[in-house]
Design a protein around this motif. Structure first.
Motif, PDB file in Angstrom:
ATOM      1  N   GLU A 118       3.031   2.020   2.435  1.00  8.46           N
ATOM      2  CA  GLU A 118       3.215   2.505   3.800  1.00  8.46           C
ATOM      3  C   GLU A 118       4.640   2.251   4.284  1.00  8.46           C
ATOM      4  O   GLU A 118       5.263   1.252   3.923  1.00  8.46           O
ATOM      5  N   THR A 165       6.043   4.357  -2.408  1.00  8.99           N
ATOM      6  CA  THR A 165       4.938   4.879  -3.216  1.00  8.99           C
ATOM      7  C   THR A 165       5.089   4.521  -4.684  1.00  8.99           C
ATOM      8  O   THR A 165       4.137   4.071  -5.323  1.00  8.99           O
ATOM      9  N   ARG A 195       0.824  -1.212   0.000  1.00  9.21           N
ATOM     10  CA  ARG A 195       0.000   0.000   0.000  1.00  9.21           C
ATOM     11  C   ARG A 195       0.855   1.256   0.000  1.00  9.21           C
ATOM     12  O   ARG A 195       0.338   2.363   0.063  1.00  9.21           O
ATOM     13  N   VAL A 202       2.119   7.290   4.530  1.00  8.14           N
ATOM     14  CA  VAL A 202       1.735   6.823   3.201  1.00  8.14           C
ATOM     15  C   VAL A 202       1.346   8.048   2.387  1.00  8.14           C
ATOM     16  O   VAL A 202       0.753   8.993   2.914  1.00  8.14           O
ATOM     17  N   THR A 252      -1.114   9.280   0.032  1.00  3.77           N
ATOM     18  CA  THR A 252      -2.414   8.961  -0.528  1.00  3.77           C
ATOM     19  C   THR A 252      -2.560   9.600  -1.904  1.00  3.77           C
ATOM     20  O   THR A 252      -1.745  10.455  -2.297  1.00  3.77           O
TER      21      THR A 252
END
Length: 102
Positions: A8, A88, A6, A21, A23
């Motif tokens: 993180e 990311t 994800r 994280v 987003t």
């Protein structure tokens, strides 16, 4: 435990463990802040490794983060930003600006 799938990571900032994280909303804000046309342009900009302290604040958090300390000082923030960007964009985790294979 952070979920790398994800994007993180965990980092100690201000004496506390934090899960970070980027987003989709944060990425959109970074595109606007850096004048990047798209995510590829944003990744290329970060891959160049030339970041200002203000850039690190934008990547890692906000003005509250700017008032906190990270282990290793500014270099610690560079490591955190590098790990966050690597998680990311799915790239290897090397210091910002260091060429691949170095």
């Amino acid at each position: 435990m952070p979920n790398l799938h994800r994007g993180e990571i965990e980092a100690e900032i201000g004496g506390a463990q934090r899960r970070l994280v980027l987003t989709l909303g944060a990425l959109a804000e970074l595109e606007a802040a850096f004048g990047a046309e798209d995510l590829t342009a944003l990744a290329e900009r970060f891959g160049a490794g030339r970041l200002k302290a203000r850039d690190l604040v934008r990547i890692i958090g906000d003005d509250e983060v700017a008032r906190l300390q990270a282990e290793g000082g500014a270099a610690g923030y560079v490591r955190i930003a590098g790990a966050l960007l690597a998680a990311t964009f799915g790239v290897d985790e090397r210091p910002l600006g260091e060429p691949a294979g170095a």
